[in-house]
Design an enzyme around this catalytic site. Structure first.
Site, PDB file in Angstrom:
ATOM      1  CG  ASP A  37      -5.010  11.398  42.081  1.00 42.09           C
ATOM      2  OD1 ASP A  37      -4.830  12.240  42.987  1.00 42.09           O
ATOM      3  OD2 ASP A  37      -5.822  11.555  41.146  1.00 42.09           O
ATOM      4  CE  LYS A 100      -5.476  16.033  48.181  1.00 46.96           C
ATOM      5  NZ  LYS A 100      -5.459  15.679  46.746  1.00 46.96           N
ATOM      6  CD  GLU A 203      -3.240  16.677  44.038  1.00 49.30           C
ATOM      7  OE1 GLU A 203      -3.832  17.739  43.727  1.00 49.30           O
ATOM      8  OE2 GLU A 203      -3.622  15.939  44.964  1.00 49.30           O
ATOM      9  CG  ASP A 225      -6.709  19.290  39.706  1.00 55.00           C
ATOM     10  OD1 ASP A 225      -7.839  18.829  39.498  1.00 55.00           O
ATOM     11  OD2 ASP A 225      -5.846  18.686  40.370  1.00 55.00           O
TER      12      ASP A 225
END
Length: 448
Positions: A37, A100, A203, A225
């Site tokens: 992850d 990211k 995800e 999330d």
């Protein structure tokens, strides 16, 4: 003919018996495929253990199961994770985080300039791609995928140390809105770390797998999330083991860091009220930020938390003290003890407007998915910030039912990716694989 059938039956029975005895009395093989992850703020690595069917999220040497997604460059080393964060205040220009957000993206010059203005390190535009400028004993640039590769390499080594076997293959998760280029560059980062990527999984799908939703009869799944720096809300449709992402929305500038910043600002104002001057030294602000972060985590479990930090403030009293005249010019004055109590109610009041922003993308995905909130079968919480009681209460009040909190939200994605890694590695006991149906027309709605 009957003799041949009997012989085949005996062979099959012998194979089943051998497999059963092997499972009972032989040590299970060690997992060889890891689940990764690679988060915006934190990242984790997990494995699915053959035989027991348990997922282990692998910890570092200090027992921490998540490492910060930060990489710091010095004149002698490249440090990743917690070691990089320790240098962030003293080496801000060479400590890269949030890579990211940039990986695989093509930027218009003005967009990249606006995006990079938030960071203490320098970001330049190389034909539409972002690169980070590093200045140690010489100046050079690094790509977002190189930064990601250092984090993936660290997690690879953590897994190899724990399992005592070489790791060459992995399954990795990406945000559902990542396009093909962003996915390819994420795979490239893994390749730079010496890993072959067997599968890239979204995800939200990984989180749903962690909650076991790929094995139960549900149809509409909402995944919220909320991590350290971003909010992503996804509406999944599930039939059998197949997941279709029906709608996505989020806020890429809302997360736990923002809640901590509100608390830090409050603490600095209190210090100024008490001592007449605000904290200005980097070391003091770093220490205060750590105390504020600890208090925020404490408030998820307790109704109040205290902050106690020694601060080296340049107050009128300190400049007149006998000790300060003996100190070398420019040195910090003697410390004063700053302490204050923070209640959960105060923390919620400081952040209420930010908490309310969480519902905006929730309402958007329901509208785009043409779904009433009563039709949502499961609400899945992912990311450490969803531990905050006010956020859980906000979501449960909106839907009129409690969200699913049976899995550690910090580790939900890595748990699901590890299950998928076990499937790809052929681990026993066999699991039902999640199959994602591509939705090429899907676009994520972003709020800020």
């Amino acid at each position: 003919m009957s003799g041949e059938i009997s012989m085949i039956g005996s062979v099959i029975l012998a194979l089943f018996l051998a497999g059963y005895l092997g499972q009972q009395y032989l040590p299970p093989p060690k997992p060889r495929v890891i689940g990764l992850d690679l988060g915006t703020t934190f990242c984790s690595v997990g494995v699915f253990h053959p035989g027991s069917g348990e997922v282990e999220v692998i910890a570092d040497e200090e027992g921490r199961k998540s490492i910060p997604s930060s990489v710091s460059f010095t004149t002698t080393a490249v440090l990743s994770g917690h070691e990089a964060v320790e240098l962030a205040d003293n080496n801000p220009q060479n400590t890269i985080y949030d890579a990211k957000r940039f990986i695989g993206k093509i930027f218009e010059p003005e967009v990249l300039e606006q995006e990079s203005a938030r960071y203490p390190f320098k970001v330049i535009n190389n034909n539409g791609s972002a690169e980070f400028v590093i200045s140690t004993n010489h100046t050079f640039t690094v790509s977002p995928e190189f930064i990601s590769s250092r984090l993936l390499l660290k997690m690879k080594k953590m897994a190899e140390r724990q399992l005592d076997v070489p790791i060459l293959r992995a399954v990795i998760s990406v945000p559902a809105e990542f396009d093909e280029r962003q996915r390819n560059y994420t795979v490239r980062a893994a390749n730079l770390a010496g890993l072959e990527v067997l599968r890239v999984i979204n995800e939200p799908t990984a989180a749903a797998m962690a909650y076991g939703l790929h094995k139960v009869d549900v149809f509409n799944v909402l995944v919220v999330d909320l991590g350290g720096g971003t909010l992503d809300v996804s509406l999944l449709n599930k039939q059998g083991g197949m997941f279709l992402t029906r709608a996505m929305a989020g806020n890429n500038k809302l997360g736990g860091q923002d809640f901590s910043q509100r608390l830090l600002q409050y603490a600095m104002e209190r210090a100024q009220q008490e001592f007449g001057v605000p904290p200005t030294l980097k070391e003091d602000i770093h220490r205060l930020r750590q105390a504020v972060e600890a208090a925020k985590l404490n408030l998820t479990l307790n109704p109040s938390a205290s902050i106690r930090v020694p601060l080296h403030l340049h107050t009128p009293d300190s400049s007149e003290s006998p000790d300060s005249s003996e100190s070398p010019e420019g040195s910090a004055p003697p410390p004063v003890l700053f302490q204050t109590a923070i209640t959960r109610e105060l923390f919620e009041e400081l952040n209420e407007d930010l908490f309310q922003k969480i519902l905006v993308p929730v309402e958007t995905v329901l509208a785009e998915g043409r779904l009433d909130k009563q039709e949502v079968d499961e609400i899945v919480l992912v990311g450490g910030s969803t531990r905050i009681p006010r956020i859980r209460r906000l979501i449960s009040e909106f839907f009129g039912k409690e969200p699913n909190t049976s899995v550690d939200p910090d580790l939900a994605v890595v748990t699901g990716v590890a299950i998928q890694a076990g499937i790809m590695g052929g681990s026993w006991p066999l699991q039902v694989s999640a199959i994602e149906i591509p939705n090429r027309h899907l676009r994520k709605t972003n709020f800020s």
